[in-house]
Write a protein that holds these residues in place. Structure first.
Motif, mmCIF file in Angstrom:
data_model
loop_
_atom_site.group_PDB
_atom_site.id
_atom_site.type_symbol
_atom_site.label_atom_id
_atom_site.label_comp_id
_atom_site.label_asym_id
_atom_site.label_seq_id
_atom_site.Cartn_x
_atom_site.Cartn_y
_atom_site.Cartn_z
ATOM 1 N N UNK A 176 0.758 -1.238 -0.048
ATOM 2 C CA UNK A 176 -0.020 -0.072 -0.055
ATOM 3 C C UNK A 176 0.743 1.275 -0.182
ATOM 4 N N UNK A 177 0.663 2.084 -0.792
ATOM 5 C CA UNK A 177 1.396 3.315 -1.191
ATOM 6 C C UNK A 177 0.406 4.443 -0.845
ATOM 7 N N UNK A 178 0.498 5.330 -0.099
ATOM 8 C CA UNK A 178 -0.258 6.652 0.114
ATOM 9 C C UNK A 178 0.601 7.815 -0.534
ATOM 10 N N UNK A 179 -0.134 8.676 -1.109
ATOM 11 C CA UNK A 179 0.637 10.234 -1.376
ATOM 12 C C UNK A 179 -0.314 11.145 -0.656
ATOM 13 N N UNK A 180 0.528 11.966 -0.043
ATOM 14 C CA UNK A 180 -0.236 13.185 0.607
ATOM 15 C C UNK A 180 0.651 14.438 0.274
ATOM 16 N N UNK A 181 -0.068 15.513 0.555
ATOM 17 C CA UNK A 181 0.924 16.775 0.303
ATOM 18 C C UNK A 181 1.435 16.961 1.773
ATOM 19 N N UNK A 182 2.268 18.064 1.723
ATOM 20 C CA UNK A 182 3.004 18.484 3.313
ATOM 21 C C UNK A 182 2.223 18.508 4.101
ATOM 22 N N UNK A 183 0.905 18.917 4.284
ATOM 23 C CA UNK A 183 0.131 18.804 5.343
ATOM 24 C C UNK A 183 -0.501 17.607 5.708
ATOM 25 N N UNK A 184 -0.140 16.613 4.914
ATOM 26 C CA UNK A 184 -0.833 15.388 5.128
ATOM 27 C C UNK A 184 -2.220 15.082 4.611
ATOM 28 N N UNK A 185 -2.580 15.631 3.788
ATOM 29 C CA UNK A 185 -3.986 15.726 3.005
ATOM 30 C C UNK A 185 -3.718 14.464 1.816
ATOM 31 N N UNK A 186 -4.369 13.474 1.796
ATOM 32 C CA UNK A 186 -4.293 12.653 0.864
ATOM 33 C C UNK A 186 -4.663 12.954 -0.613
ATOM 34 N N UNK A 187 -3.729 12.895 -1.584
ATOM 35 C CA UNK A 187 -3.751 13.148 -2.745
ATOM 36 C C UNK A 187 -3.891 11.696 -3.620
ATOM 37 N N UNK A 188 -3.841 10.573 -3.191
ATOM 38 C CA UNK A 188 -3.897 9.210 -4.028
ATOM 39 C C UNK A 188 -3.174 8.271 -3.365
ATOM 40 N N UNK A 189 -3.156 7.077 -4.024
ATOM 41 C CA UNK A 189 -2.500 5.964 -3.564
ATOM 42 C C UNK A 189 -2.771 4.818 -4.538
ATOM 43 N N UNK A 190 -1.798 3.645 -3.983
ATOM 44 C CA UNK A 190 -1.864 2.528 -4.769
ATOM 45 C C UNK A 190 -1.959 1.263 -3.983
ATOM 46 N N UNK A 191 -2.673 0.299 -4.272
ATOM 47 C CA UNK A 191 -2.530 -1.062 -3.700
ATOM 48 C C UNK A 191 -2.344 -2.149 -4.516
ATOM 49 N N UNK A 192 -1.401 -3.052 -4.158
ATOM 50 C CA UNK A 192 -1.161 -4.057 -4.913
ATOM 51 C C UNK A 192 -1.412 -5.443 -3.820
ATOM 52 N N UNK A 193 -2.455 -6.077 -3.976
ATOM 53 C CA UNK A 193 -2.927 -7.102 -3.064
ATOM 54 C C UNK A 193 -3.904 -7.925 -3.433
ATOM 55 N N UNK A 194 -4.184 -9.039 -2.842
ATOM 56 C CA UNK A 194 -5.322 -9.608 -3.150
ATOM 57 C C UNK A 194 -6.709 -8.816 -2.533
ATOM 58 N N UNK A 195 -7.664 -8.672 -3.415
ATOM 59 C CA UNK A 195 -8.698 -8.052 -3.165
ATOM 60 C C UNK A 195 -8.407 -6.435 -2.978
ATOM 61 N N UNK A 196 -7.321 -5.966 -3.890
ATOM 62 C CA UNK A 196 -7.007 -4.719 -3.997
ATOM 63 C C UNK A 196 -8.250 -3.821 -4.318
ATOM 64 N N UNK A 197 -9.132 -4.255 -5.147
ATOM 65 C CA UNK A 197 -10.150 -3.556 -5.767
ATOM 66 C C UNK A 197 -11.259 -2.844 -4.409
ATOM 67 N N UNK A 198 -11.231 -3.907 -3.439
ATOM 68 C CA UNK A 198 -12.266 -3.547 -2.522
ATOM 69 C C UNK A 198 -11.188 -2.763 -1.405
#
Length: 64
Positions: free
Chosen positions: A2-24
């Motif tokens: 799991x990779x999360x992308x945030x700005x400098x304030x910690x607000x989520x901008x996006x992410x990636x999931x590579x795992x079983x059931x990633x769509x969920x």
């Protein structure tokens, strides 16, 4: 993975999931982005049925 992308304030901008059931799992990140949540807010969100989505909480906790 799991990779999360945030700005400098910690607000989520996006992410990636590579795992079983990633769509969920990715839905949690998508809601966080849509509603302008911070990584801290995502990490503090109760995960009532611990499963694969726990990986998102752990990843968010590492950004706090």
């Amino acid at each position: 993975f799991v990779k999360l992308i945030t700005d400098k304030r910690g607000v989520l901008l996006g992410g990636t999931v590579v795992a079983p059931h990633a769509a969920e799992i990715i839905q949690e990140i998508a809601l966080g982005v849509k509603y302008g949540m911070t990584a801290r807010q995502l990490a503090e969100t109760p995960h009532t049925f611990l499963s694969w989505s726990e990986a998102v909480r752990v990843a968010a906790g590492k950004l706090v």
